[in-house]
Design a protein around this motif. Structure first.
Motif, short mmCIF file in Angstrom:
data_model
loop_
_atom_site.label_atom_id
_atom_site.label_comp_id
_atom_site.label_asym_id
_atom_site.label_seq_id
_atom_site.Cartn_x
_atom_site.Cartn_y
_atom_site.Cartn_z
N PRO A 241 43.99 65.32 12.59
CA PRO A 241 43.58 66.64 13.13
C PRO A 241 42.52 66.47 14.37
N VAL A 242 42.87 66.03 15.52
CA VAL A 242 41.98 66.07 16.59
C VAL A 242 41.35 67.25 16.81
N SER A 243 40.02 67.30 17.07
CA SER A 243 39.31 68.79 17.16
C SER A 243 38.68 68.70 18.56
N GLY A 244 38.44 67.38 19.18
CA GLY A 244 37.67 67.39 20.44
C GLY A 244 37.89 66.00 20.95
N LEU A 245 37.62 66.08 22.48
CA LEU A 245 37.62 64.76 23.22
C LEU A 245 36.49 64.33 23.42
N VAL A 246 36.46 62.85 23.85
CA VAL A 246 35.43 62.25 24.59
C VAL A 246 35.89 61.32 25.61
N MET A 247 35.62 61.68 26.80
CA MET A 247 36.24 60.96 27.89
C MET A 247 35.23 59.99 28.53
N THR A 248 35.37 58.55 28.26
CA THR A 248 34.55 57.50 28.71
C THR A 248 35.00 56.93 29.86
N LYS A 249 33.90 56.14 30.66
CA LYS A 249 34.42 55.18 31.80
C LYS A 249 34.85 56.11 33.04
N LEU A 250 34.15 57.30 33.05
CA LEU A 250 34.47 57.82 34.19
C LEU A 250 34.05 57.20 35.51
N ASP A 251 33.22 56.36 35.42
CA ASP A 251 32.55 55.71 36.50
C ASP A 251 33.33 54.54 36.98
N GLY A 252 34.55 54.05 36.03
CA GLY A 252 35.31 53.07 36.61
C GLY A 252 36.68 53.38 37.16
N THR A 253 36.80 54.60 37.69
CA THR A 253 38.10 54.88 38.04
C THR A 253 38.01 55.92 39.36
N ALA A 254 38.79 56.11 40.18
CA ALA A 254 39.04 57.03 41.21
C ALA A 254 40.09 58.13 40.89
N ARG A 255 40.43 58.30 39.59
CA ARG A 255 41.31 59.14 38.94
C ARG A 255 40.68 60.19 38.06
N GLY A 256 39.49 60.54 37.99
CA GLY A 256 38.70 61.25 37.30
C GLY A 256 39.31 62.59 37.32
N GLY A 257 40.38 62.92 37.89
CA GLY A 257 40.83 64.36 37.65
C GLY A 257 41.86 64.27 36.37
N ILE A 258 42.25 63.28 35.66
CA ILE A 258 42.84 63.22 34.45
C ILE A 258 42.30 64.53 33.51
N LEU A 259 40.79 64.58 33.38
CA LEU A 259 40.18 65.58 32.50
C LEU A 259 40.89 66.75 32.75
N VAL A 260 40.97 67.22 33.97
CA VAL A 260 41.72 68.57 34.45
C VAL A 260 43.17 68.62 33.87
N ALA A 261 43.78 67.76 34.07
CA ALA A 261 45.32 67.67 33.72
C ALA A 261 45.25 67.68 32.03
N LEU A 262 44.41 67.07 31.23
CA LEU A 262 44.33 67.07 29.82
C LEU A 262 43.93 68.69 29.36
N ALA A 263 43.08 69.11 30.18
CA ALA A 263 42.72 70.40 29.83
C ALA A 263 43.96 71.60 30.12
N ALA A 264 44.47 71.35 31.21
CA ALA A 264 45.70 72.07 31.31
C ALA A 264 46.75 72.02 30.43
N LYS A 265 46.96 70.74 29.80
CA LYS A 265 48.26 70.58 28.88
C LYS A 265 47.89 71.14 27.64
N PHE A 266 46.65 70.62 26.86
CA PHE A 266 46.44 70.51 25.62
C PHE A 266 45.44 71.72 25.34
N GLY A 267 44.36 71.91 26.15
CA GLY A 267 43.40 72.97 25.97
C GLY A 267 42.57 72.62 24.82
N LEU A 268 42.08 71.12 24.69
CA LEU A 268 41.55 70.93 23.49
C LEU A 268 40.03 70.66 24.02
#
Length: 458
Positions: free
Chosen positions: A399-426
């Motif tokens: 029962p995943v209740s929330g997300l923790v996004m790590t290693k945002l400093d290691g990528t140029a694709r930090g927009g993945i957090l926006v895509a996750l919010a748009a698709k799952f709303g977690l």
């Protein structure tokens, strides 16, 4: 050319023409007719050079009485070049007893290095590999030895620095698109491509593109205006999911289960969370449920030792569900406020491992029917679009209740957090932009949106 004069080739190799009889010395003697032919017989002179040099005996000579002996040094400089340099220790002559017999005599011109007295080596101690790995991991987390100097930067500075790769990539594309031509359909398509490449997702990219183009066709627009619109749309997408992790004080212990794939940073995240909860004045207990990796058990133990947090652990390979059960019983008996349960990393497409995760949840619910009270899925931002499938499949097993996004400093694709919010709303509880303890902070949509767009804090 006459025959009594040698040609150029003969003169080149030393052949001489006929000499006057009175100057000829020691003419070579012809070998007897019955003697075997020499190997060079029948070959031209230049093949061997045997007859190219005349053998002229040197007349005997006595050294002149007053001629100096070339093997001696004149009295004026006797020993001048043998004096030791000032400040340099004298060394024995080469080949003396001071030389190492195993190496032979040292060359006289080499500088001898002063040898330290031999020191007896301490006995070799056995190495605990798991503890060493855990120590290395904690050193990178900012609490191992040697400890880091305290950073003066605040969270906003660390966030913008950590998001630099994503914001720089976007800024470069935006600047290139909106400084050379007027706004048209092709420009908006290029903007959508840039956002999709940064893993914002198609839906967000289209929404940003539409907002940029609204009422601006065939008009100029500055890059700063585009970045402001981007920040506003990102904040709009993330604001509904920016929720802090709330600890219900009525539930003792408040059980937090941490799940995710290998290498996402679950154990490190739990260690950092334990520090934060302790700083809030809460009592915390850690359960080393990653029983497949010895280094994870040791790593969590070191976190516990550093923060004064008790750690419930078992042997490597022990039953993870049974360990979680025991940890919950002990936390209840101790009146602990928060119980953090680590789990082994597992790929989201491995049915057997996902079934084990379901077993852990079933077992702890025998102690507390509402446990776990929070299930945090730790995601590595560098995996990009693969994070979408991780959320989908882990949500089926736990029962995943929330997300923790790590290693945002290691990528140029930090927009993945926006895509996750748009698709799952977690809910997104925490984001990490580095390895230090201070680099994991509660998620704030406005700060994230402005950092990713390369704007100053608003």
């Amino acid at each position: 050319m006459s025959e009594d004069k040698p040609g150029w080739f003969g003169r080149l190799f030393g052949r001489k023409g006929p000499q006057p009889a009175e100057q000829a010395v020691d003419q070579p003697v012809e070998p007897p007719a019955d003697s075997p032919a020499s190997p060079a017989e029948g070959q031209p002179d230049f093949a061997t050079g045997a007859d190219a040099v005349e053998q002229v005996p040197l007349p005997p000579s006595e050294p002149a009485a007053d001629a100096p002996d070339r093997n001696t040094v004149p009295d004026g400089i006797e020993g001048a070049d043998l004096q030791p340099i000032a400040g340099e220790p004298e060394r024995p002559p080469a080949g003396t007893a001071g030389d190492d017999p195993a190496r032979g005599a040292e060359p006289a011109h080499e500088t001898e290095v002063a040898r330290e007295p031999a020191v007896e080596a301490p006995p070799v101690q056995p190495v605990d590999t798991a503890a060493a790995l855990a120590h290395d991991a904690l050193a990178h987390d900012g609490i191992g030895e040697p400890q880091r100097e305290p950073q003066a930067k605040g969270w906003w500075s660390r966030l913008t620095s950590g998001m630099k790769r994503t914001s720089s990539a976007l800024s470069d594309r935006v600047t290139g698109l909106f400084t050379k031509r007027k706004l048209d359909a092709n420009t908006l398509e290029d903007l959508e491509d840039a956002l999709i490449q940064a893993d914002f997702g198609v839906e967000t990219a289209m929404r940003v593109s539409e907002a940029v183009g609204k009422g601006r066709y065939e008009k100029g627009i500055s890059p700063d205006e585009v970045r402001a619109i981007l920040a506003a749309e990102v904040e709009r997408a993330l604001d509904p999911v920016a929720h802090p992790l709330v600890i219900d004080a009525a539930r003792k212990p408040f059980v937090i289960l941490c799940v995710g794939v290998n290498g996402a940073g679950k154990t490190t995240t739990l260690g950092k969370l334990s520090l934060k909860f302790k700083a809030e004045g809460r009592s915390v207990m850690l359960a080393a449920g990653d029983t497949f990796r010895a280094a994870a058990i040791e790593q969590l133990k070191v976190w516990g030792a550093r923060t004064g947090t008790p750690v419930i652990s078992g042997a490597q390979g022990a039953d993870a569900a049974g360990l979680a059960f025991d940890a919950l019983k002990q936390a209840q008996a101790a009146g602990t406020d928060v119980l953090l349960i680590d789990t082994a990393g597992r790929l989201q497409n491995k049915a057997g491992l996902m079934a084990e995760l379901e077993k852990i949840i079933r077992v702890i619910r025998k102690v507390d029917p509402d446990a776990p009270h929070a299930t945090l899925l730790v995601l590595d931002a560098t995996v990009g679009q693969n994070a979408l499938s991780q959320v989908e499949l882990f949500s089926q097993a736990a029962p995943v209740s929330g997300l923790v996004m790590t290693k945002l400093d290691g990528t140029a694709r930090g927009g993945i957090l926006v895509a996750l919010a748009a698709k799952f709303g977690l809910p997104v509880h925490f984001i990490g932009v580095g390895e230090g303890v201070e680099d994991l902070e509660p998620f704030a949509a406005r700060d994230f949106a402005r950092a990713i767009a390369g704007l100053e804090k608003g």
